[in-house]
Design an enzyme around this catalytic site. Sequence first.
Site, short mmCIF file in Angstrom:
data_model
loop_
_atom_site.label_atom_id
_atom_site.label_comp_id
_atom_site.label_asym_id
_atom_site.label_seq_id
_atom_site.Cartn_x
_atom_site.Cartn_y
_atom_site.Cartn_z
CE LYS A 193 -10.27 4.94 28.94
NZ LYS A 193 -11.54 4.93 29.67
CE LYS A 245 -11.27 6.78 25.66
NZ LYS A 245 -12.27 6.52 26.67
C1 PBG Z 1 -14.07 6.25 31.12
C2 PBG Z 1 -13.94 6.95 29.81
C3 PBG Z 1 -13.16 8.06 29.53
C4 PBG Z 1 -13.35 8.36 28.18
C5 PBG Z 1 -14.25 7.45 27.70
N1 PBG Z 1 -14.59 6.56 28.71
C6 PBG Z 1 -12.37 8.91 30.43
C7 PBG Z 1 -11.12 8.44 31.04
O1 PBG Z 1 -10.67 7.32 30.86
O2 PBG Z 1 -10.56 9.25 31.77
C8 PBG Z 1 -12.68 9.46 27.45
C9 PBG Z 1 -13.31 9.83 26.15
C10 PBG Z 1 -12.83 11.10 25.57
O3 PBG Z 1 -11.87 11.73 26.04
O4 PBG Z 1 -13.44 11.52 24.57
N2 PBG Z 1 -15.41 5.92 31.39
#
Ligand code: PBG
Length: 320
Positions: A193, A245
């Site tokens: 991520k 992601k």
């Molecule tokens: C954190 C989380 C995020 C997203 C999913 N889980 C936000 C981040 O890391 O700032 C982002 C998902 C998206 O942008 O569609 N719980």
Amino acid sequence: MQRPRRLRRTAALRRLTAETTVAPAQLVQPLFVAEGIAEPEPILSMPGVVRHTLDSLTEAVATAAAAGVGGVMLFGVPQQRDATGSGALDPAGILNRGIEAAVAASAGRLAVMSDLCLDEFTDHGHCGVLDASGNVDNDRTLASYAEMAVVQARAGADILGLSGMMDGQVGVVRQTLDDADFTDTALLAYTAKYTSAWYGPFREAVDSQLQGDRATYQQDPANRREAVRELLLDLDEGADIVMVKPASTYQDVIADLAALSDRPVWAYQVSGEYAAIEAAAANGWLDRDDLMLESVLGLRRAGADGVLTYWATELAQRLN
Ligand code: PBG
């Protein structure tokens, strides 16, 4: 002469020889459920996406299930936040009530997944608790994740989505669930991520309180090899599914993980990827329907077995 065009001549030949397909069961619909609202609330930067009430969440899950979508991923938007994100640990908290509602609405037709992270529940917006100097405290955060995992498992979630990027999170949560007899609750690891500007609209969606960024825990977009390190750790710690992601700008990483993982690899087409296409389409600059399919197909081709996308239900309906 070699004539590759021979197999492109008719729609039937193209369909017969397509290397990659997209099926409804491979799609996961992210859904937001908010506390203290009477009606679903539109999210301005994500046209067509709303913050649900518990009632409208129930409908959205039923619609997704009827379309054959493989699963839903739930995010909670609480009314109150605090330094430790205690709302996430409360069985009566909005996310846990959402899980119960979604499980009932699904009636076994699709898998119910929940975000296992503190950022929606903390008043500073970080994914963990902070130490005295304001840094995210990895190991104290793990204790909160472990507690949160048991609450979500008890609420009935099939799969817990570990999105916080704390070191050791998969192992600690797996051990805690096993000790509490939740051996069947599966773990989706957000393995790679990245710190990304593509999350912008999501922060509006969950009313994020974050100042600054998450660069001390999410991965540096410059790094590819490091994703393999994260993969090997997550597999070793017991992840059932691993994920990359954002998706579109990290397809090399998806391909790397697909080559190395003995478990399913998913991709998350995040809020900004959705918003960019929706915004351009609203201007008449891009064809929304074509890009919806092409963008998800591209992730499948890169190696993703499953895709989280805000278009999941609509795309599944079109595929049927
Ligand atoms: C954190 C989380 C995020 C997203 C999913 N889980 C936000 C981040 O890391 O700032 C982002 C998902 C998206 O942008 O569609 N719980």
